[in-house]
Scaffold this active site. Structure first.
Site, short mmCIF file in Angstrom:
data_model
loop_
_atom_site.label_atom_id
_atom_site.label_comp_id
_atom_site.label_asym_id
_atom_site.label_seq_id
_atom_site.Cartn_x
_atom_site.Cartn_y
_atom_site.Cartn_z
N GLU A 2 10.28 14.99 -36.53
CA GLU A 2 9.57 15.81 -37.75
C GLU A 2 8.78 14.82 -38.46
O GLU A 2 7.70 15.23 -39.22
CB GLU A 2 10.60 16.71 -38.25
CG GLU A 2 11.02 17.95 -37.59
CD GLU A 2 12.47 18.40 -37.75
OE1 GLU A 2 13.09 17.88 -38.97
OE2 GLU A 2 13.24 18.86 -36.84
N GLY A 34 15.78 22.23 -32.10
CA GLY A 34 15.48 23.51 -32.78
C GLY A 34 15.02 24.55 -31.99
O GLY A 34 14.60 25.77 -32.58
N ASN A 61 22.40 16.03 -39.26
CA ASN A 61 20.99 16.07 -40.07
C ASN A 61 20.61 17.24 -40.70
O ASN A 61 20.21 18.18 -40.19
CB ASN A 61 19.86 15.54 -38.98
CG ASN A 61 18.35 15.49 -39.67
OD1 ASN A 61 18.26 15.70 -41.02
ND2 ASN A 61 17.50 15.49 -38.85
N TRP A 62 20.79 17.17 -42.05
CA TRP A 62 20.70 18.45 -42.88
C TRP A 62 19.22 18.90 -42.99
O TRP A 62 18.90 20.12 -43.57
CB TRP A 62 21.56 18.32 -44.13
CG TRP A 62 23.05 18.01 -44.03
CD1 TRP A 62 23.62 18.02 -43.07
CD2 TRP A 62 23.99 17.98 -45.16
NE1 TRP A 62 24.74 17.63 -43.19
CE2 TRP A 62 24.97 17.89 -44.73
CE3 TRP A 62 23.96 18.37 -46.42
CZ2 TRP A 62 26.38 17.99 -45.29
CZ3 TRP A 62 24.91 18.34 -47.27
CH2 TRP A 62 26.31 18.07 -46.80
N LYS A 63 18.37 18.00 -42.95
CA LYS A 63 16.96 18.21 -43.03
C LYS A 63 16.73 18.87 -44.26
O LYS A 63 17.34 18.33 -45.39
CB LYS A 63 16.44 19.21 -41.95
CG LYS A 63 16.72 18.82 -40.40
CD LYS A 63 16.03 19.68 -39.42
CE LYS A 63 16.48 18.91 -38.05
NZ LYS A 63 15.72 19.34 -37.04
N SER A 109 19.54 20.58 -30.04
CA SER A 109 20.23 21.90 -29.73
C SER A 109 21.85 21.37 -29.47
O SER A 109 22.06 22.14 -28.53
CB SER A 109 19.61 22.74 -28.71
OG SER A 109 18.37 23.12 -29.04
N HIS A 158 12.31 10.16 -37.17
CA HIS A 158 12.62 11.58 -36.44
C HIS A 158 11.37 12.20 -36.25
O HIS A 158 10.17 11.94 -36.72
CB HIS A 158 13.26 12.49 -37.85
CG HIS A 158 13.89 13.66 -36.97
ND1 HIS A 158 13.11 14.86 -36.74
CD2 HIS A 158 15.35 13.99 -36.61
CE1 HIS A 158 13.96 15.93 -36.43
NE2 HIS A 158 14.87 15.45 -36.16
N GLU A 196 16.16 12.03 -28.91
CA GLU A 196 15.86 13.56 -29.26
C GLU A 196 14.44 13.97 -28.62
O GLU A 196 13.52 13.84 -29.12
CB GLU A 196 15.78 13.72 -30.80
CG GLU A 196 17.03 13.41 -31.52
CD GLU A 196 17.01 14.01 -32.67
OE1 GLU A 196 18.11 14.59 -32.91
OE2 GLU A 196 16.02 13.87 -33.61
#
Ligand code: 13P
Length: 255
Positions: free
Chosen positions: A97, A173, A9-11, A213, A95, A167
């Protein structure tokens, strides 16, 4: 036997130029690996370029989000058909976020999942508890609610074809990895709920991957858990060699 899936996932990282370069490099690094599904999720702007760079390779491209409506006056939104046309085969939905920063809920996740399936995209549906919820011993209730809400009205066949990413929000992160035992327990719970609500074939076929992570030095411990079918990788995907390492270490022969 479920084939492991490793998705990066490159965000909100990488320009089109950087994304193209990375994809070409990854392509040559994983060209001989056929026993792991390799997925990259660049930002919308780079989906097309990455798909071109990955054409006829063993790398599939994913979007990081999409809107559930087919078209209309929805400024700033992008439909499932649009990401599909740009070359995506997968789409990450819900996700944490998106849930915490952009107000997504199990209801919007469900709309997106249904729209993605209708457009022949494979959803990667993200679920996971916050630290407060874990501390209050609510983890499995949160997971149940997210599965029930996010996958509402799906058939067993539709669930069989999708990917669930567990997740834990506190592990994203933060460098604070869930222990393999913690992840394994939740994955086993997810699998048992899928069996209960969508039937044994769906539960046995649906890929349940772990995110939070994940790094080259902990992927093997995770993937060794019987119900962990791969990983959704954040930070460690930025370095193409670290990502390749994670893919290599997920191969069934190495576990
Ligand atoms: P990190 O690997 O940086 O913890 O991110 C995980 C993630 O959010 C993948 O979707």
């Amino acid at each position: 036997m479920r084939k492991p899936l490793i998705a990066g996932n490159w965000k909100m990282f990488k320009t089109v130029q950087e994304a193209t370069f990375y994809t070409k490099e990854l392509r040559s690094l994983v060209k001989d690996i056929h026993d792991v599904l390799v997925v990259i999720a660049p930002p919308f702007t780079a989906i097309h370029a990455c798909s071109e760079a990955a054409r006829n390779s063993n790398i599939a491209v994913s979007a990081q989000n999409m809107f559930w409506e087919k078209q209309g006056a929805f400024t700033g939104e992008i439909s499932a058909a649009m990401v599909k046309e740009a070359g995506a085969e997968y789409v990450i939905i819900g996700h944490s976020e998106r849930r915490t920063l952009f107000g997504e809920t199990d209801v919007t996740v469900n709309r997106k999942v249904l729209a993605a399936i209708a457009a022949s995209l494979t959803p990667i549906v993200c679920i996971g508890e916050t630290l407060e919820q874990r501390d209050r011993n609510e983890t499995l209730d949160v997971i149940d609610r997210q599965i029930k809400g996010g996958l509402d009205s799906l058939t067993g066949d539709q669930v069989a074809a999708l990917v669930i990413a567990y997740e834990p929000v506190w592990a994203i992160g933060t460098g604070r990895n869930a222990t393999p035992a913690q992840a394994g327990e939740v994955h086993a719970h997810i699998r048992s709920r899928l069996r209960q609500w969508f039937g044994a074939p769906a539960a046995e076929t649906c890929l349940v991957i772990y995110g939070g992570s994940v790094k080259p030095d902990n992927i093997q411990d995770h993937i060794a858990q019987p119900d962990v079918d791969g990983a959704l990788v954040g930070g460690a995907r930025l370095d193409v060699r670290a990502f390749q390492d994670i893919v290599v270490k997920s191969r069934p022969a190495t576990v």
